[in-house]
Write an enzyme that holds these catalytic residues in place. Structure first.
Site, PDB file in Angstrom:
ATOM      1  N   HIS A  84       0.691  -1.097   0.080  1.00  0.00           N
ATOM      2  CA  HIS A  84       0.026  -0.199   0.043  1.00  0.00           C
ATOM      3  C   HIS A  84       0.966   1.291   0.045  1.00  0.00           C
ATOM      4  O   HIS A  84       2.081   1.243   0.593  1.00  0.00           O
ATOM      5  CB  HIS A  84      -0.927  -0.054   1.204  1.00  0.00           C
ATOM      6  N   GLU A 156      -2.288   3.054  -7.110  1.00  0.00           N
ATOM      7  CA  GLU A 156      -2.683   4.051  -6.315  1.00  0.00           C
ATOM      8  C   GLU A 156      -1.466   5.132  -6.403  1.00  0.00           C
ATOM      9  O   GLU A 156      -0.572   5.081  -5.953  1.00  0.00           O
ATOM     10  CB  GLU A 156      -2.344   3.643  -4.831  1.00  0.00           C
ATOM     11  N   GLY A 162      -5.201  10.660   0.557  1.00  0.00           N
ATOM     12  CA  GLY A 162      -5.383  11.323   1.773  1.00  0.00           C
ATOM     13  C   GLY A 162      -5.230  12.841   1.478  1.00  0.00           C
ATOM     14  O   GLY A 162      -5.030  13.688   2.340  1.00  0.00           O
ATOM     15  N   SER A 202      -8.470   8.993  -2.908  1.00  0.00           N
ATOM     16  CA  SER A 202      -9.492   9.642  -2.853  1.00  0.00           C
ATOM     17  C   SER A 202     -10.944   9.303  -3.419  1.00  0.00           C
ATOM     18  O   SER A 202     -11.417  10.194  -4.149  1.00  0.00           O
ATOM     19  CB  SER A 202      -9.050  10.995  -3.126  1.00  0.00           C
ATOM     20  N   GLY A 223     -10.523   4.454   0.710  1.00  0.00           N
ATOM     21  CA  GLY A 223      -9.667   4.696   1.971  1.00  0.00           C
ATOM     22  C   GLY A 223     -10.591   5.440   2.751  1.00  0.00           C
ATOM     23  O   GLY A 223     -11.821   4.711   3.509  1.00  0.00           O
ATOM     24  N   GLY A 224     -10.819   6.724   3.036  1.00  0.00           N
ATOM     25  CA  GLY A 224     -11.485   7.526   4.026  1.00  0.00           C
ATOM     26  C   GLY A 224     -12.883   7.322   3.831  1.00  0.00           C
ATOM     27  O   GLY A 224     -13.736   7.227   4.865  1.00  0.00           O
TER      28      GLY A 224
END
Length: 238
Positions: A84, A156, A162, A202, A223-224
């Site tokens: 990652h 990625e 992020g 994102s 992710g988030g």
């Protein structure tokens, strides 16, 4: 590094009803090590499978604080994220260690989700393809065709992790197409066509449709936006 085991159980209590009808995609959640067993129990018999976030490159040994592939298998998880961008960025993960972890995971019966991607400075310098080529060849090039058929890849771009920046669907698709061409050269066109390449960076409910409209983007590494059940369900059900 989000959610205790109790948090994870509450998360699935909220998420599972929202995605119960989703049959158009595979749904994988990768919680922290301490929540793996709780998540496996919470998703048993559902359309969700559980993966880990990292693994050591050797089957066992005196490596305090690390976790072996066999330990992950014992929890009931079926896959693991390897290389990652945050592991590469903060913990000096290398292409060599990605290769070792991929091989070890495969030997244990896990499905590796192998991540590649360039930094902002590398993209600005026009080095994106060179970086992806190096990461692919050194991380995956020595796999056998049978091993390669069992992996997933995730593109990625580190500059989009992020940061709020997201690669446009066209930028992401260009990188995915290049990775698929590398797979065709290293293995075969049919194996490259069968390779599932996810986009990570994102990903949100409001950009998933545009990303998934691209022919070489086969899924998303979220992710988030995956931390909130409603947000994650909106991505699954886009």
């Amino acid at each position: 590094m989000f959610k205790t085991a109790a948090d994870a159980r509450r998360f699935f209590d909220a998420l599972l009803p929202l995605i119960a009808g989703a049959r158009h995609c595979d749904i994988v959640v990768a919680p922290p090590f301490t929540a793996l067993a709780a998540c496996v129990a919470a998703t048993r018999g559902t359309n969700v499978t559980i993966s880990a976030q990292n693994v050591h490159g050797l089957p066992d040994g005196a490596f305090t604080g690390e976790i072996a592939a066999s330990m992950l298998v014992e929890t009931g998880c079926t896959g693991v994220i390897v290389g990652h961008s945050e592991r590469r960025q903060y913990y000096n993960e290398t292409d060599e260690s990605v290769h070792r972890k991929t091989k070890t995971s495969l030997a244990a019966g896990l499905t590796p989700i192998v991540c590649v991607g360039e930094t902002f400075s590398e993209r600005e310098a026009g080095q994106t393809e060179a970086v992806l080529k190096r990461q692919f060849e050194e991380g995956l090039g020595a796999l056998t065709p049978a091993e390669f058929s069992r992996i997933l890849m995730a593109y990625e771009p580190v500059w989009a992790i992020g940061t709020g920046r997201t690669a446009t669907p066209e930028i992401a698709a260009q990188a995915h197409g290049y990775l698929r061409s590398l797979a065709a050269d290293a293995f075969s066109p049919p194996e490259a066509s069968a390779l599932r390449i996810l986009y990570g960076g994102s990903v949100k409910p409001d950009n998933i449709k545009g990303l998934m409209a691209q022919p070489d983007i086969d899924g998303a590494l979220v992710g988030g936006a995956s931390l909130d059940p409603k947000s994650f369900a909106a991505i699954v059900n886009y």
